[in-house]
Design a protein around this motif. Structure first.
Motif, PDB file in Angstrom:
ATOM      1  N   SER A   1       0.854  -1.192   0.000  1.00  0.00           N
ATOM      2  CA  SER A   1       0.000   0.000   0.000  1.00  0.00           C
ATOM      3  C   SER A   1       0.891   1.244   0.000  1.00  0.00           C
ATOM      4  O   SER A   1       2.092   1.171   0.285  1.00  0.00           O
ATOM      5  CB  SER A   1      -0.911   0.021   1.234  1.00  0.00           C
ATOM      6  N   VAL A   2       0.283   2.384  -0.292  1.00  0.00           N
ATOM      7  CA  VAL A   2       1.047   3.632  -0.318  1.00  0.00           C
ATOM      8  C   VAL A   2       1.616   3.933   1.062  1.00  0.00           C
ATOM      9  O   VAL A   2       2.768   4.340   1.209  1.00  0.00           O
ATOM     10  CB  VAL A   2       0.147   4.792  -0.801  1.00  0.00           C
ATOM     11  N   SER A   3       0.846   3.714   2.105  1.00  0.00           N
ATOM     12  CA  SER A   3       1.315   3.986   3.468  1.00  0.00           C
ATOM     13  C   SER A   3       2.476   3.078   3.834  1.00  0.00           C
ATOM     14  O   SER A   3       3.407   3.494   4.523  1.00  0.00           O
ATOM     15  CB  SER A   3       0.170   3.804   4.459  1.00  0.00           C
ATOM     16  N   GLU A   4       2.405   1.790   3.365  1.00  0.00           N
ATOM     17  CA  GLU A   4       3.509   0.869   3.667  1.00  0.00           C
ATOM     18  C   GLU A   4       4.798   1.347   3.005  1.00  0.00           C
ATOM     19  O   GLU A   4       5.873   1.315   3.606  1.00  0.00           O
ATOM     20  CB  GLU A   4       3.154  -0.535   3.199  1.00  0.00           C
TER      21      GLU A   4
ATOM     22  N   SER B   1       5.514   4.464   2.119  1.00  0.00           N
ATOM     23  CA  SER B   1       5.961   5.687   2.795  1.00  0.00           C
ATOM     24  C   SER B   1       6.629   5.360   4.113  1.00  0.00           C
ATOM     25  O   SER B   1       7.661   5.944   4.470  1.00  0.00           O
ATOM     26  CB  SER B   1       4.761   6.624   3.031  1.00  0.00           C
ATOM     27  N   GLY B   2       6.065   4.438   4.885  1.00  0.00           N
ATOM     28  CA  GLY B   2       6.670   4.057   6.158  1.00  0.00           C
ATOM     29  C   GLY B   2       8.019   3.403   5.965  1.00  0.00           C
ATOM     30  O   GLY B   2       8.957   3.650   6.739  1.00  0.00           O
TER      31      GLY B   2
ATOM     32  N   LYS C   1      10.523   6.063   5.144  1.00  0.00           N
ATOM     33  CA  LYS C   1      10.819   6.853   6.340  1.00  0.00           C
ATOM     34  C   LYS C   1      11.795   6.115   7.246  1.00  0.00           C
ATOM     35  O   LYS C   1      12.778   6.680   7.738  1.00  0.00           O
ATOM     36  CB  LYS C   1       9.523   7.163   7.070  1.00  0.00           C
TER      37      LYS C   1
ATOM     38  N   GLY D   1       5.379  11.390   4.267  1.00  0.00           N
ATOM     39  CA  GLY D   1       4.710  10.561   3.267  1.00  0.00           C
ATOM     40  C   GLY D   1       3.515  11.222   2.631  1.00  0.00           C
ATOM     41  O   GLY D   1       3.168  10.890   1.495  1.00  0.00           O
ATOM     42  N   ALA D   2       2.854  12.145   3.304  1.00  0.00           N
ATOM     43  CA  ALA D   2       1.650  12.755   2.743  1.00  0.00           C
ATOM     44  C   ALA D   2       1.942  13.515   1.463  1.00  0.00           C
ATOM     45  O   ALA D   2       1.060  13.682   0.624  1.00  0.00           O
ATOM     46  CB  ALA D   2       1.026  13.690   3.772  1.00  0.00           C
ATOM     47  N   GLN D   3       3.204  13.954   1.294  1.00  0.00           N
ATOM     48  CA  GLN D   3       3.571  14.691   0.082  1.00  0.00           C
ATOM     49  C   GLN D   3       4.757  14.051  -0.635  1.00  0.00           C
ATOM     50  O   GLN D   3       5.327  14.653  -1.534  1.00  0.00           O
ATOM     51  CB  GLN D   3       3.902  16.142   0.433  1.00  0.00           C
ATOM     52  N   SER D   4       5.125  12.849  -0.229  1.00  0.00           N
ATOM     53  CA  SER D   4       6.265  12.134  -0.835  1.00  0.00           C
ATOM     54  C   SER D   4       7.520  12.998  -0.816  1.00  0.00           C
ATOM     55  O   SER D   4       8.226  13.145  -1.817  1.00  0.00           O
ATOM     56  CB  SER D   4       5.935  11.715  -2.281  1.00  0.00           C
TER      57      SER D   4
END
Length: 470
Positions: free
Chosen positions: A18-21, A23-24, A27, A97-100
């Protein structure tokens, strides 16, 4: 058959994220790979949000690194980033992550090198000078002998001991010490708070308000003295209503507070010397002035004594002034008795002359003449009064005849009648119809509606007139 078994898309069996995965994972990778780092570069745009967070860029010739300092971290920064400043920032890389995007969370900022510090100092100096904070007309005169001196410095250094020792040697005064950090990130806010705090004291309060403030620190490098180059310190010193002496560093050291203070001292010891005069020198000067005053008064009295003596020599002797007046008095005294006798003789002759005219025959003759004149006046007055009374009586008779002629009784004699209903005179038919009984007055008597004659009332006699005195 092989086409049916083989996967036509390479990597088709790879796991899906997923996108959140993603991004995490990015990070964690960035934060784990770099940890706490230091980055050197030039400060780009700087934006301070209403929340108190700082957002700014660190850049070099080719790239830009976005940096963030949260509100709690910004309060602890020793140097606030300004656009164009070359700095070294310390913190951790992280990703948003909200804005990459990735950025650096900065909790410490240092100026990169002395040249950068001097450039920033020059920039601040020009800005404050443009506002007029360095103008000579803004500077206040130092009090000649302050009662209370406020000292802003470190309570444990040699500076405060030097100041107290010098004050005690020259002219002991009351000293209030406001302890502050004299270097590091806490220096600027504490020094500014101390200056503002001394100015906030109430005159006559529990703590006496200083008549003079000394901001002092010993020597050091430009980094050590940098707290006194901060804008917050310079503005607090410029806004002070209490005269302020800056004594930061040695004679060759110059900080921003030196330009806005009312007086700059090359050393803290020199600041104490500027604050108070030397007591012994002042006492010697007072004795000198006292002696000069005594000599001037003594010389003035001596000059006036001599002047009085010179003028007195030109004046005549008192005996000469009195002798002349005494002689004149004697002359008038000798002439007084004959003059009185002469005057008495003249008055006696005049009295005899007046008495010769006061004979009884002359007085009787004068009384007879006056009486005759008085009788003539009385006769003329009596004749005039009688004539006046006769004229007034004739006029009164004429008025009486006119009154009778114009009265209603004369009208009745000409054949008219007066109709009354009680006490009211009836003048219309309607009034006569309403009246119960009528009374008609003729020239020879009154008649009621019943035909009975009414006796005419005899008028009351008029009171007797007052007799004439004439």
């Amino acid at each position: 058959m092989n086409d049916l078994i083989d996967d036509p898309t390479p990597g088709g069996n790879a796991p899906e994220f997923s996108v959140s995965e993603i991004s995490g994972a990015v990070k964690r990778t960035i934060e784990g790979a770099f940890g706490r780092i230091r980055v050197r570069g030039e400060v780009g745009r700087v934006f301070k949000a209403r929340s108190g967070h700082l957002y700014y860029d660190i850049k070099d010739d080719n790239n830009v690194l976005a940096c963030t300092t949260w509100k709690g971290q910004a309060a602890r920064l020793s140097v606030v980033p300004e656009e164009g400043m070359e700095v070294i920032v310390t913190g951790k890389l992280t990703a948003f992550g909200a804005q990459s995007k990735y950025n650096m969370n900065v909790d410490e900022v240092e100026v990169a090198g002395e040249g950068a510090l001097m450039a920033m100092l020059e920039k601040r100096k020009k800005a404050l000078a443009a506002e007029g904070l360095f103008a000579p007309e803004r500077k206040q005169a130092l009090p000649f002998l302050p009662e209370v001196i406020g000292v802003v410095t470190s309570p444990s250094g040699a500076v405060i001991r030097d100041i107290l020792h010098r004050l005690r040697d020259r002219f002991p005064r009351k000293v209030l010490i406001w302890p502050v950090a004299v270097q590091g990130k806490e220096c600027a806010p504490q020094v500014a708070n101390a200056i503002n705090g001394f100015n906030a004291f109430t005159p006559g309060g529990a703590l006496p308000r200083p008549d003079l403030i000394i901001v002092a620190r010993g020597g050091g490098s430009i980094e050590d003295l940098w707290g006194f180059n901060e804008e917050i310190v310079a503005r607090a010193a410029a806004a002070s209503s209490i005269p302020l002496i800056s004594a930061v560093g040695h004679e060759t050291d110059t900080t921003l507070i030196d330009f806005v203070s009312d007086k700059r001292a090359p050393t803290p010891t020199a600041a104490a010397e500027l604050a108070v005069p030397v007591r012994m020198e002042l006492m010697g000067w007072m004795e000198d002035q006292n002696a000069r005053l005594f000599r001037a008064a003594k010389d003035g009295i001596a000059r006036r004594d001599q002047r009085l003596a010179d003028v007195a020599r030109a004046l005549p002797r008192p005996a000469q002034l009195v002798d002349q007046q005494r002689q004149r008095l004697d002359q008038w005294e000798a002439r007084l008795a004959p003059a009185l006798r002469s005057v008495a003789s003249r008055k006696e002759v005049q009295l005899a002359q007046r008495a010769a005219h006061l004979r009884p025959q002359v007085l009787q003759q004068m009384v007879g003449v006056k009486r005759e004149r008085l009788n003539n006046v009385l006769q003329r007055f009596e004749s005039a009064s009688k004539s006046q009374v006769a004229r007034l009586r004739d006029r009164l008779d004429g008025l009486e005849r006119m009154r009778q002629t114009l009265g209603y009784t004369e009208t009745l004699k000409r054949g008219y009648a007066v109709v009354r209903a009680g006490d009211q005179v009836v003048t219309t038919k309607a009034q006569a119809a309403k009246a119960g009984a009528l009374e008609i007055e003729f020239a020879d008597g009154k008649l009621s509606t019943g035909g009975k004659p009414v006796k005419r009332k005899t008028p009351k006699p008029a009171p007797p007139e007052q007799g004439s005195l004439l």
